[in-house]
Each structure stands twice: as C-alpha cells, then as structure tokens.
Design a protein around this motif. Structure first.
Motif, PDB file in Angstrom:
ATOM      1  N   ASN A   2       0.837  -1.191   0.000  1.00 23.65           N
ATOM      2  CA  ASN A   2       0.000   0.000   0.000  1.00 23.65           C
ATOM      3  C   ASN A   2       0.881   1.254   0.000  1.00 23.65           C
ATOM      4  O   ASN A   2       1.541   1.577   0.984  1.00 23.65           O
ATOM      5  CB  ASN A   2      -0.887  -0.049   1.255  1.00 23.65           C
ATOM      6  CG  ASN A   2      -1.878   1.082   1.261  1.00 23.65           C
ATOM      7  OD1 ASN A   2      -1.931   1.869   0.322  1.00 23.65           O
ATOM      8  ND2 ASN A   2      -2.647   1.159   2.316  1.00 23.65           N
ATOM      9  N   LEU A   3       0.900   1.926  -1.149  1.00 23.65           N
ATOM     10  CA  LEU A   3       1.823   3.046  -1.290  1.00 23.65           C
ATOM     11  C   LEU A   3       1.272   4.349  -0.725  1.00 23.65           C
ATOM     12  O   LEU A   3       2.014   5.293  -0.502  1.00 23.65           O
ATOM     13  CB  LEU A   3       2.192   3.248  -2.758  1.00 23.65           C
ATOM     14  CG  LEU A   3       3.352   2.369  -3.266  1.00 23.65           C
ATOM     15  CD1 LEU A   3       3.460   2.483  -4.763  1.00 23.65           C
ATOM     16  CD2 LEU A   3       4.663   2.731  -2.609  1.00 23.65           C
ATOM     17  N   SER A   4      -0.058   4.409  -0.503  1.00 24.00           N
ATOM     18  CA  SER A   4      -0.630   5.687  -0.063  1.00 24.00           C
ATOM     19  C   SER A   4      -0.109   6.069   1.322  1.00 24.00           C
ATOM     20  O   SER A   4       0.132   7.244   1.616  1.00 24.00           O
ATOM     21  CB  SER A   4      -2.150   5.589  -0.043  1.00 24.00           C
ATOM     22  OG  SER A   4      -2.547   4.546   0.822  1.00 24.00           O
ATOM     23  N   LYS A   5       0.094   5.040   2.169  1.00 22.58           N
ATOM     24  CA  LYS A   5       0.621   5.312   3.508  1.00 22.58           C
ATOM     25  C   LYS A   5       2.040   5.883   3.407  1.00 22.58           C
ATOM     26  O   LYS A   5       2.394   6.830   4.100  1.00 22.58           O
ATOM     27  CB  LYS A   5       0.613   4.018   4.320  1.00 22.58           C
ATOM     28  CG  LYS A   5       1.134   4.152   5.730  1.00 22.58           C
ATOM     29  CD  LYS A   5       0.203   4.966   6.600  1.00 22.58           C
ATOM     30  CE  LYS A   5       0.884   5.294   7.919  1.00 22.58           C
ATOM     31  NZ  LYS A   5       0.119   6.217   8.729  1.00 22.58           N
ATOM     32  N   GLU A   7       3.246   7.526   0.960  1.00 22.49           N
ATOM     33  CA  GLU A   7       3.168   8.909   0.486  1.00 22.49           C
ATOM     34  C   GLU A   7       2.877   9.867   1.635  1.00 22.49           C
ATOM     35  O   GLU A   7       3.467  10.937   1.731  1.00 22.49           O
ATOM     36  CB  GLU A   7       2.082   9.038  -0.581  1.00 22.49           C
ATOM     37  CG  GLU A   7       2.630   8.846  -1.982  1.00 22.49           C
ATOM     38  CD  GLU A   7       1.517   8.609  -2.982  1.00 22.49           C
ATOM     39  OE1 GLU A   7       0.439   9.210  -2.821  1.00 22.49           O
ATOM     40  OE2 GLU A   7       1.743   7.815  -3.912  1.00 22.49           O
ATOM     41  N   SER A   8       1.966   9.422   2.521  1.00 18.65           N
ATOM     42  CA  SER A   8       1.633  10.321   3.634  1.00 18.65           C
ATOM     43  C   SER A   8       2.806  10.457   4.609  1.00 18.65           C
ATOM     44  O   SER A   8       2.983  11.489   5.246  1.00 18.65           O
ATOM     45  CB  SER A   8       0.377   9.834   4.357  1.00 18.65           C
ATOM     46  OG  SER A   8       0.678   8.699   5.118  1.00 18.65           O
ATOM     47  N   LYS A  11       5.198  12.909   2.996  1.00 23.30           N
ATOM     48  CA  LYS A  11       4.640  14.224   2.705  1.00 23.30           C
ATOM     49  C   LYS A  11       5.338  15.306   3.535  1.00 23.30           C
ATOM     50  O   LYS A  11       5.535  15.163   4.734  1.00 23.30           O
ATOM     51  CB  LYS A  11       3.151  14.218   3.040  1.00 23.30           C
ATOM     52  CG  LYS A  11       2.370  15.249   2.271  1.00 23.30           C
ATOM     53  CD  LYS A  11       0.890  15.123   2.594  1.00 23.30           C
ATOM     54  CE  LYS A  11       0.182  16.388   2.141  1.00 23.30           C
ATOM     55  NZ  LYS A  11      -1.126  16.489   2.767  1.00 23.30           N
ATOM     56  N   GLU A  41      11.515   4.540  -3.074  1.00 27.52           N
ATOM     57  CA  GLU A  41      10.694   5.747  -3.023  1.00 27.52           C
ATOM     58  C   GLU A  41      11.327   6.787  -2.083  1.00 27.52           C
ATOM     59  O   GLU A  41      11.399   7.969  -2.412  1.00 27.52           O
ATOM     60  CB  GLU A  41       9.292   5.354  -2.536  1.00 27.52           C
ATOM     61  CG  GLU A  41       8.200   6.355  -2.827  1.00 27.52           C
ATOM     62  CD  GLU A  41       8.093   6.691  -4.299  1.00 27.52           C
ATOM     63  OE1 GLU A  41       8.227   5.771  -5.129  1.00 27.52           O
ATOM     64  OE2 GLU A  41       7.883   7.890  -4.619  1.00 27.52           O
ATOM     65  N   THR A  45      12.496  10.534  -3.086  1.00 34.31           N
ATOM     66  CA  THR A  45      11.831  11.698  -2.509  1.00 34.31           C
ATOM     67  C   THR A  45      12.780  12.537  -1.654  1.00 34.31           C
ATOM     68  O   THR A  45      12.767  13.765  -1.710  1.00 34.31           O
ATOM     69  CB  THR A  45      10.633  11.261  -1.651  1.00 34.31           C
ATOM     70  OG1 THR A  45       9.944  10.234  -2.341  1.00 34.31           O
ATOM     71  CG2 THR A  45       9.705  12.411  -1.371  1.00 34.31           C
TER      72      THR A  45
END
Lengths: 160, 232
Positions: A2-5, A7-8, A11, A41, A45
């Motif tokens: 799950n990449l959304s976590k 990303e958060s 952030k 990632e 980033t």
C-alpha cells in the motif's frame, strides 16, 4: 504494498536528507519492516542515494529488511537472563518452530528474535510474545505458550 | 593563490600547500609512508591504518593516520620511529592475514617487514579499504556501491544486493581493488594460505634508505601515489 501510507509518511519531507532515519522509523512502524519499493521511493523523494538508504537500514538493528511473522517470540539474551538459562529458551523455541533466530516460519506466523536486554532483568529469563513480557520463563512454559499460539493460528485458519 | 605552510617530516622542513594531507606531501617529497586506501584525487577515510605517523606536539607524540591529517604550520611528523614501525608491522600482518590473495597486500607486508604471520588466515578477499566505494561515489557520482551492515558483518555491497540501473558499468571499482592482482603463483586455496615474501630483495633498498621513497616495485600493485601517474 500500500503506497498511499508511504506517500503520507513522505509528505512534507521531500528533499530533506536529514529526515532519513525518521522516515525509516515511520515506515518500519507501519509495515513492520522496510520493503524494497519503500527504500526506492524514500531515496527518490529525500534525494538520498539508494545505497545510503540501504546502508542506514542495514546498519541499525531496529530496522528490519524482511517481514516478520505475526507472532514475534523475542528471547532476551542479556547477562541476567543468560545466566538464568536464556539459551535453553532459545533452543526450545528454535527446535519447536524449526527456524533460526531472525527467520520466519513458512506460514509467516512465527518469527524468533534474540535481543541483548529487555530492561527487566529482575524478571528473567524473559521471552516476550509481540511485546508482552513472559517473566521467569522456563522451556516448558515457553512450549505451552507457543502451543497455545499455534492453536489460535489453527482457529483463525478454520474461521477464514 | 596557494598558501604554504612549513612542516617538518622526519627532520626535513617542507613547504607544503595548505589543505593538503601529510601523506600527500610526504609522497610528493619522496618520503615513503606505506599506504593502501589512499587514492590521489579521492577523499581519505583512514581505513587501512597503514599510513600511521607520529605527530609530535609539545614533546608528546600522538599516533594518527597521515592521510587524514592536514598540514599545519610548524607541524612535526615522524614517520619511521621504532614505535611506528612496530605498529605498522602489526597492521600489515593483520591485513595479509585477512586477505592473503592479493599481490598488493603481500607486497605491503614485505615492505613493512612482516616475516611471519601470527594470526590465522581468514582469506575474506576484502580488507574494506573503501577504494571502490569512494571512486564510485566521488569520481563517477553513481553511488552503485557502498558499505552495508556493521561490525564484523560490514561488507561492500550493491544497493538491495543487485546491480542497479544507475551503475554505469565502468568497472573502475574492479580496477582500483587491491584484490584484483593475484599473487605471482596464482590464487591460494582456502587453508593453504602463506606469506609470499619472495620480493624481499626489494626490502634491501628500502632498508638502506629507510624513510625515503626508493621507487620500489612493492607499491606498483596498489597504485602507490608514486606510481599513480606513471602507468597511464
């Protein structure tokens, strides 16, 4: 994964190389280990070379590069626990589960770890299961603990 | 404009450009300080510890690596005292025990007067000098190699244990590695390692003029600062 976590987590931290360890801590907390994709990632980033991320993650014992089992049996190997027979506990756990410390069983349910001190020397020897300390452990008590966990695993399998 | 400072290395007053390291100055002026991890043009990390010297301040001497020691005005350096020789001998012995399969390291052992290795041979084929890692990061800006793990598990590894697309395939890491030149008799089998010591005749030259660079062939294998520009 799950990449959304991820990303958060990343952030507001882009291009801040000094945040590397913080980010790794957060990733470890959420995923239980540090996946390869996450490392790539993070490297992109934060603007840190991939080897640097890998080097830091492999240097600290707190970061795991492989997923752990659902139940983590941690045997304390500190001085106090050691003289009270921590090695017997480790032998019991490894022979019962058929894995070495740092490995995971094939079904992904158990993993064994040994640490240098859990900070409760008066209660030794200690074997903890997912952070719950088992005090004054004996090989027999540990066997029962693992057996009861095994029963739970079987129940879950049945229900699922 | 370059600023110069005066340093005293083994009794010789040398005018050295500010910001350079003691090892660089010594090589430039023909004073032999054995070294392995130093590569001209790359940063120095003092990994091999071979280039140790005594730094004398206020009558006290401190042993430190000369490659990471920057020159200062009025510095007094001793590179060939008995204490240094003893320590360097021991370091060379440990290096050759760790990786006997390299002519460069065998040569260094000879140069430092190692006659017998008291430690068990480990034959791990790497002495963690970090030449490859620094060349990759500083010359090519590829960062396709690095140190991984810690303590006795520290080793040179590629990111995530595989070749990444940003590795430029220049093979410079292999060219710089002191392990790529095998001993004259070929690679040694595990359990049959020995101290080569065949080039001991070279040692005669270095013994006659102990702290000056005699251009011995012993430095060629690992591109000793003297030989760095000669080959190409």
């Amino acid at each position: 994964m799950n990449l959304s976590k991820l990303e958060s987590i990343l952030k507001g931290r882009s291009s801040q190389p000094h945040q590397l360890i913080e980010v790794l801590h957060d990733v470890q907390e959420h995923y239980g280990y540090i996946p390869e994709e996450a490392m790539r990632e993070i490297s992109k980033t934060l603007g840190v070379p991939l080897i640097e991320v890998y080097r830091v993650a492999s240097f600290y014992k707190a970061f795991k590069l492989k997923p752990t089992g659902k139940y983590v049996i941690t045997v304390c190997n500190g001085t106090a626990c050691h003289v009270r027979g921590a090695q017997l506990l480790l032998d019991q756990a490894t022979s019962q589960l058929g894995i070495k410390p740092g490995e995971v069983t094939d079904d992904g349910m158990f993993s064994i770890e040994h640490v240098n001190c859990l900070g409760a020397c008066a209660l030794g020897p200690i074997a903890s299961e997912n952070g719950t300390l088992g005090h004054h452990m004996t090989p027999a008590k540990l066997r029962k603990l693992i057996n009861s966990l095994n029963r739970e695993v079987k129940k879950e399998v049945k229900h699922a | 404009m370059l600023h110069y400072v005066t340093v005293n290395i083994d009794g010789a007053d040398i005018k050295a450009p500010k910001g350079s390291s003691v090892l660089e100055v010594a090589i430039e002026y023909g004073i032999c300080i054995p070294h392995l991890c130093h590569v001209p043009g790359l940063s120095d990390i003092g990994a091999c510890r071979l280039c140790i010297v005594e730094h004398v301040t206020n009558g006290r001497s401190q042993v430190t690596t000369s490659c990471t020691l920057k020159v200062q005005e009025g510095m007094v350096i001793r590179s060939n005292t008995d204490r240094i020789k003893r320590l360097r001998h021991n370091i060379a012995e440990l290096l050759v025990a760790e990786a006997p399969n390299s002519r460069a390291i065998q040569d260094i052992a000879v140069r430092c007067g190692v006659k017998k290795v008291r430690y068990p041979f480990r034959n791990s084929n790497c002495v963690l000098c970090g030449r490859c890692v620094r060349a990759c990061a500083e010359l090519w800006h590829a960062n396709a190699l690095g140190f991984v793990g810690r303590g006795k598990d520290r080793h040179v590894e590629r990111p995530l244990n595989m070749r990444q697309e940003f590795c430029k395939g220049c093979d410079y890491c292999i060219q710089l590695c002191p392990m790529t030149i095998t001993p004259c008799d070929g690679p040694m089998k595990p359990g049959e390692e020995y101290l080569c010591g065949k080039c001991e005749s070279q040692l005669m030259i270095t013994e006659e003029v102990p702290d000056s660079c005699a251009w011995c062939r012993l430095g060629e294998g690992f591109n000793c600062g003297r030989y760095a520009g000669v080959k190409s």
